[in-house]
Design an enzyme around this catalytic site. Structure first.
Site, PDB file in Angstrom:
ATOM      1  N   CYS A 118      -2.000   9.680   2.371  1.00 48.76           N
ATOM      2  CA  CYS A 118      -1.564   9.079   1.106  1.00 48.76           C
ATOM      3  C   CYS A 118      -2.517   9.371  -0.045  1.00 48.76           C
ATOM      4  O   CYS A 118      -2.103   9.443  -1.193  1.00 48.76           O
ATOM      5  CB  CYS A 118      -1.405   7.572   1.281  1.00 48.76           C
ATOM      6  SG  CYS A 118      -2.910   6.791   1.886  1.00 48.76           S
TER       7      CYS A 118
ATOM      8  N   GLU B 190       5.823  12.843  -4.585  1.00 46.98           N
ATOM      9  CA  GLU B 190       4.695  13.034  -3.674  1.00 46.98           C
ATOM     10  C   GLU B 190       5.045  14.120  -2.641  1.00 46.98           C
ATOM     11  O   GLU B 190       6.121  14.093  -2.056  1.00 46.98           O
ATOM     12  CB  GLU B 190       4.446  11.701  -2.952  1.00 46.98           C
ATOM     13  CG  GLU B 190       3.288  11.693  -2.018  1.00 46.98           C
ATOM     14  CD  GLU B 190       3.202  10.372  -1.227  1.00 46.98           C
ATOM     15  OE1 GLU B 190       4.210   9.650  -1.124  1.00 46.98           O
ATOM     16  OE2 GLU B 190       2.109  10.072  -0.719  1.00 46.98           O
TER      17      GLU B 190
ATOM     18  N   GLU C 161       0.876  -1.178   0.000  1.00 45.75           N
ATOM     19  CA  GLU C 161       0.000   0.000   0.000  1.00 45.75           C
ATOM     20  C   GLU C 161       0.908   1.221   0.000  1.00 45.75           C
ATOM     21  O   GLU C 161       1.459   1.582   1.043  1.00 45.75           O
ATOM     22  CB  GLU C 161      -0.905  -0.015   1.244  1.00 45.75           C
ATOM     23  CG  GLU C 161      -1.938  -1.127   1.255  1.00 45.75           C
ATOM     24  CD  GLU C 161      -3.138  -0.828   0.351  1.00 45.75           C
ATOM     25  OE1 GLU C 161      -3.396   0.356   0.066  1.00 45.75           O
ATOM     26  OE2 GLU C 161      -3.808  -1.790  -0.064  1.00 45.75           O
TER      27      GLU C 161
END
Ligand code: NAD
Length: 442
Positions: A228, A318, A194
């Site tokens: 996230c 990110e 994940e």
């Protein structure tokens, strides 16, 4: 104790865990605040109540999920009864991140136990208060040979990865995900990864701009942007940019007041390393709102950045913090150039009243999951799989799917003896035409 087959024991220990997490709820909320000033409201909404609901749902359904299921047999095997058995993998390693340190550690653990596995959980070292409570709760709930928490950092994690496991469930960064995948490959251990990504948030000229701004501000600045699935960057149709930016500014002020540093509803950056990483992304001349920082308190205010350069530091990877770059587009071709520059993201959001535009975006781009006209909320539906694709992850979980993730599905055909058709057996002479006809008919 045979964890593998004893459903009653699994149910009993999960019920004990449910009682313990309820008893310790306020301690957990306090630990999350101590670790990075997570607001109590966010702690309850996204961590403690989520775990409680996952436990209740699992306890309610475990018998049904674990039961061998009859599936429709193949006519080729006539006469037979066919079953799907759910078998625990065995020893499961769960490695958790710090941003939702309680929920992302406990939810996979609940499902791994429900599926009948032995579990070792390594929480994140960056949220030590939460990690300590998790260790305390687990130690007081489970026999240490059944479920154990091993606290520590990267070295501890690597020691664990060097051992043999039957399943590894990892939540964290892409870089560490690759380390986990390499370690798992040595023993061909199945994995769930994940991970994260650069999540686009598209707003077109037909969108309800005020409501879009409100929902984006909520999804981006919750947990101080350390989510996230938070929108990473905005793609706004250029004709409505100024109007939309005004709405964004208004919504930030409405949520956190004129001085977000004084708001009890805004979290801090988890540590100074991440704070410095984020501050280095801020180019002061591009800041159109916010931009205040305070190293001592690991604080960065909700910040809007006027961005047009895809090669800038903030557009490299990110962001994972309260910085929101705003890019404009004019045509779908512009959108394509920008979105396609990055690896497949964990989520994508599109705000529009144009259904065919929304459908086209959803169908054109590959991403883990997302929303039309909202942010984050796809996470909360247990009937939707949650996971990435490509660099944003391997596999998905939530709800019943989580139980399946930690179970090997074993297909069994139970053949009857009262009839034994001879067609399949050698010698095959004169049988080819008939079998061809039969197979065509299948
Ligand atoms: P991280 O990858 O740095 O750490 C995650 C875990 O891996 C921690 O337990 C850590 O101790 C361990 N670890 C760190 N370095 C390691 C190494 N070299 N070898 C082995 N183990 C190591 O991630 P993080 O900073 O805790 O979390 C942030 C990242 O996680 C972001 O990229 C975010 O998008 C992602 N994330 C994804 C999800 C999801 O559900 N897909 C959820 C939360 C966070």
């Amino acid at each position: 104790m045979n964890y593998k087959t004893n459903i009653d024991y699994r149910k009993e220990t999960l019920t004990k865990l449910l009682n313990n997490v309820i008893i310790h709820e306020s301690e957990i909320v306090q630990a999350l605040y101590d670790d990075f000033k997570k607001p109590a409201f966010e702690a309850v909404l996204t961590e403690t109540s989520y775990v409680i609901s996952e436990l209740k749902d699992t306890i309610k359904n475990i018998e049904r999920w674990a039961k061998p299921k009859k599936v429709f047999p193949s006519i080729l095997n006539f006469p037979s009864t066919d079953y799907l058995y759910k078998e625990p993998y065995g020893k499961v390693l769960i490695i958790a991140p710090w941003n939702y340190p309680y929920q992302l550690a406990l939810c996979p653990l609940v499902s791994a136990v429900a599926a009948g596995n032995q579990v070792v959980l390594k929480p994140s070292e960056l949220t030590p208060k939460t990690s300590a409570i998790i260790a305390k709760i687990i130690a007081s709930t489970f026999n240490v040979n059944h479920v154990e928490v091993i606290e520590g950092g990267a070295e501890t994690s690597q020691n664990l990865l060097s051992q043999r496991w039957d399943y590894i469930f990892f939540t964290g960064s892409v870089a560490v995900g690759k380390i986990v995948a390499k370690a798992a490959a040595i023993n061909l251990t199945p994995i769930t990864l994940e991970l994260g990504g650069k999540n686009p948030c598209i707003v077109d000229e037909t969108a309800n701009l005020k409501l879009a701004a409100k929902r984006i501000v909520w999804g981006k600045f919750m947990n101080a942007g350390q989510t996230c699935i938070a929108p990473d960057y905005i793609l706004i149709q250029k004709d409505v940019k100024n109007k939309f930016v005004t709405h964004l500014k208004d919504e930030i002020t409405a949520a956190y007041g004129p001085k977000p540093e004084e708001s009890t509803d805004f979290a801090r950056i988890v540590n100074s390393r991440n704070w410095s990483r984020l501050v280095s992304m801020i180019e002061p001349e591009k800041v159109i709102f916010g931009g205040q920082t305070d190293s001592e308190n690991c604080y960065i205010s909700p910040t809007l950045i006027d961005e047009s350069n895809l090669d800038s530091l903030i557009m490299k990877g990110e962001i994972f913090g309260p910085l929101l770059p705003i890019l404009t587009y004019d045509s779908e071709a512009d959108l394509h150039v920008i979105i396609s520059k990055y690896e497949k993201p964990l989520s994508l959001y599109v705000f529009t009243k144009n259904n065919s535009f929304a459908k086209k975006i959803i169908e054109t781009y590959s991403f883990g999951g997302g929303c039309i006209n909202d942010t984050l909320v796809h996470f909360s539906n247990k009937r939707l799989p949650f996971g990435g694709v490509g660099h944003s992850g391997i596999g998905a979980y939530h709800g019943r799917l989580s139980f399946d993730v930690f179970s090997h599905s074993k297909g069994i055909v139970k053949k009857a003896n009262w009839l034994d058709l001879t067609m399949r057996y050698a010698p095959y002479k004169d049988k080819l035409t008939t079998i061809k006809k039969l197979l065509k008919w299948m």
